[in-house]
Design an enzyme around this catalytic site. Sequence first.
Site, PDB file in Angstrom:
ATOM      1  N   ILE A   1       0.820  -1.221   0.000  1.00 30.81           N
ATOM      2  CA  ILE A   1       0.000   0.000   0.000  1.00 30.81           C
ATOM      3  C   ILE A   1       0.847   1.261   0.000  1.00 30.81           C
ATOM      4  O   ILE A   1       0.318   2.370  -0.061  1.00 30.81           O
ATOM      5  CB  ILE A   1      -0.953   0.030   1.215  1.00 30.81           C
ATOM      6  CG1 ILE A   1      -0.171  -0.057   2.526  1.00 30.81           C
ATOM      7  CG2 ILE A   1      -2.007  -1.047   1.109  1.00 30.81           C
ATOM      8  CD1 ILE A   1      -1.040   0.115   3.762  1.00 30.81           C
ATOM      9  N   GLY A   2       2.162   1.141   0.053  1.00 28.67           N
ATOM     10  CA  GLY A   2       3.004   2.337   0.032  1.00 28.67           C
ATOM     11  C   GLY A   2       4.469   1.965   0.060  1.00 28.67           C
ATOM     12  O   GLY A   2       4.847   0.860   0.441  1.00 28.67           O
TER      13      GLY A   2
ATOM     14  N   ASP B   1       9.879  15.335  13.415  1.00 32.77           N
ATOM     15  CA  ASP B   1       9.458  15.189  12.014  1.00 32.77           C
ATOM     16  C   ASP B   1       7.935  15.284  11.907  1.00 32.77           C
ATOM     17  O   ASP B   1       7.305  14.500  11.198  1.00 32.77           O
ATOM     18  CB  ASP B   1       9.966  13.864  11.442  1.00 32.77           C
ATOM     19  CG  ASP B   1       9.950  13.849   9.913  1.00 32.77           C
ATOM     20  OD1 ASP B   1       9.896  14.946   9.311  1.00 32.77           O
ATOM     21  OD2 ASP B   1       9.989  12.756   9.326  1.00 32.77           O
TER      22      ASP B   1
END
Length: 997
Positions: free
Chosen positions: A700-701, A829
């Site tokens: 999926i990624g 982040d």
Amino acid sequence: MANTRITPAIFLTLMISYLCPKTSSLTPEQEKQTLLQIKNFWGNPASLQSWEDNNNNNNNSSKTAHCHWFGITCSSHSFITNISLPSQNINGPIPDSLCNLTNLTHIDLYYNYISGQFPPSLYNCSNLQYLELGQNLLVGTIPSDINHISSSLVYLSLQSNNFTGDIPPSIGQLPNIQSLFLNDNLFNGSFPAELGQLSSLQTLCLAYNPFTPATIPQELCKLKNLRFLWMAMTNLIGEIPDSFSNLLYLKQLDLSMNKLTGPIPAGIWMLPNLQILNLYANHLDGEINGTIGALNLLEIDISTNHLSGAIAEGFGKLKNLQALAMYNNNFSSEIPASIGLLPSLINIRLFNNRLTGVLPPELGKHSKLWNFDVSDNRISGELPVGLCTGGVLTSLVASDNNLTGRLPESLCACPRLDNIQVYNNSLTGDIPAGMWLAVNLTTVMMNDNQLSGTMPEEVPWNISRLQIANNRFFGTIPSKAGNLQVFEAANNQFSGEIPRNLGSFSRLQLLSLSGNQISGEIPRSISALRFLNTLNLSHNQLSGEIPPEIRSLQALTTLDISVNRLTGEIPPAIAELKLTFLNLSSNQLSGEVPAALQNSAYNQSFLANPGLCSLSPILNLGACGHKSDGRDHTSVALILFIVLGILGLLSMALIAVMVVRNYKGKRDKLDLTKWKLTLFQSLDFNEHQILKSLTEANLIGSGGAGKVYKVVLGDHAGEIMAVKQIRSCRTLDSKLEKQFQTEVKILGTIRHANIVKLIACISNVDSKLLVYEYMENKSLDRWLHSKQRSESDEYVKLDWPTRLSIAIGAAKGLCYMHYGCKPPVVHRDVKSSNILLDKEFGAKIADFGLAKELVNAGEPEIVSAVAGSFGYIPPEYAYSRKVSEKVDVYSFGIVLLELTTGRKAHDGGDDGSLADWAWHHSDGKQLFEALDEDIRDPAYMQEIETVFKLGIMCTAALPSRRPTMKGVLQGLLQFDKMVAVCDQIQTNLSVQCESSK
């Protein structure tokens, strides 16, 4: 507004304890010393500087000086009765010595940094009547013997902490409690039916807690004195009990954002004191039948359900009604004419239903109508002429209906009109000339009607969006438009030329003039449109050459100038643009297509241009001829054949090696002896179930660190997880290894509803796997910046309430990291792609590979290298490498700016960063223009602008000028209407408590 009343019995108790206090076990002097001990215990905070023992004599004034210290109230006998220290930056747990002050009746430590678990030492405050510990950092469970706290307790607030588990049944044994605030915690167990035993209870707030799914206990209907019930987003299921009709004193009922089913009980519509009813976003169905007898209703929100039938005539009897929201349902029939006669109605939102008939002709004539939205219905007839009689109409939205007739002339005298959307109707006639003089008008969407007439030569400076496509307008297009960003005028009858001076259109982002009769050349001044991302001039009569100045349109992604009379060659400059769509077909262009455009992405872009040619057969154009250069092409072909043959043999050898390695890799992958499993959450699965699911079908990624898979354990309805595979290699990159270890260390030890759960880690010498809870709606940036699509493949917009909820959730997660973790954790982040969304769009902070634990809270530490993502890194971090909690505050500020503007973090135009761009757009009309058009709902405009400004505060250049995450969260929570109501109840009760002494 709900008021919390002190009963005569409680008032008498207060007076007796004030006038005739029990004998204290401490003298006033000893109580003063106790305060000094408490101050020292809390680290001598600056806010308590007035607490000083600077008198060593024995006179009476020195012995009672503490009664005049900040936050301290004493009785007439100089015994301390009240400690009120809200918002004083107090750190640490509640000291056990606090309840040595035996006459204490009132403790208020709201909005501090009080940590630890609920202290049993508070049970020793035997006279306590008011306890406010909201907005702190308390953790753990509420003690099961909470009933041992003072029996005189009238007010208890533990809201906005980090309590987990169940709410204990013993809480139902607090005999005099009138106000109970437990909202905004992490309760993941149950709430007890014993709450129904609190016969004096007037205010109950349980909202925003992830309780296990449960029905509303029938016992709550025994709370005869209940005025305020707030259970939004508490995982409620089942039906609303009919016995709610017994809550005769109920003023405000909020059960929004749950999964309630069935009809709205008829008795609710008969509650005599009900003022606010909020059942938004449930699964309620059925019709609203019977009499509407709740004549004190001020606000009704039953939107986003499955309700049907006609809008009851009884709504027209609600003379006090100010806001009516019934959108996203299946209501049909006509809007009762009586609704147009209501004297207080200022906000009507009925969009996305099946309403028919004509609009009530008296709408706006009897009240100061402010917001009116009936879009996406089947309404016919004309717009009422009196919509703006009150002079305050801000937004008129009636798109996607069957409206006919002209736009009312009365709209010209509407000074505050900001937004008019009447597209997809059958309106006729000219736009009233006076409408162009409305100084606040920013959005005009009138496309897909039968409107006619000409446009003014100059579009007013305030209009930023003008959509009039698919009408019958004629004449020339405007020659000036200072702030216009979207101009859609396709498929009309405009003629003449494109204005020579396009500098006055410099803010345009979309320009569509296709399907008109525009002639002349494309002006060279087109270079002024440096923000333009879509240009459609197709199906006109344009001539001349494509100007090379088009290279200046660096933001352009869509260019369509097909079906015109353009000549000459295609400028090579077009190849310099980052176009996702290009159409130059059906012109008279000639020459060779620029080499950079000769690829399959543009195979339909140049058709019907007889003079064009290409070296590539992909473009379906004629081949371009070339003269001989005298070379021996036979020799070149032979050499090329040999080279290709050698490369083919090498490729076959490489493939063979890869097949062998792949076979070995698959064998090793499923060899469980080579894998180590570490569980952080209790779950019934093993390594084999995970490893066999790491296939391309489940991918999926992917990113620089590796790939992410969706893994379903068990059958189709089994547990769903996301598995991140850190890049597989024999020697794992040291940087990736460090990030992996950091993520495991931090996520393996912290728990919070707004931080993604790490379930397990699986590793061997080649690969590292992290197993997380699966987040159905993926990341925030996909919804803001990637045109996220739903299962129905329709573009889905994030409305403002959803964006605000996401911001609040992410802020809670960061707040916990900064204040609830020991030592504090800085994420380093924070960005929209690291804010994941579950199926209910609940936000969770993810990706802790760059996170760092701080030695001392609030003190910056120097790191060896700068970490983070471009656009989110604060300036001081970039040049000094100093990291503190304010690094996350800056990054989160950028996220707030993304949520409010829709722009990307690096999308600052000439200003460079988004933070600088936002600062230059922080005032007046520029601020409004900065906001994302998808959320410019007048109902939320004030809070959207305030959150935008909060984002600017978070991105201040100096860390000292940025708020803390605690302050940011508090700023966001103020926009939750029910939080504001709770705060007002607390204020009212505090005043009453003070006045009763």
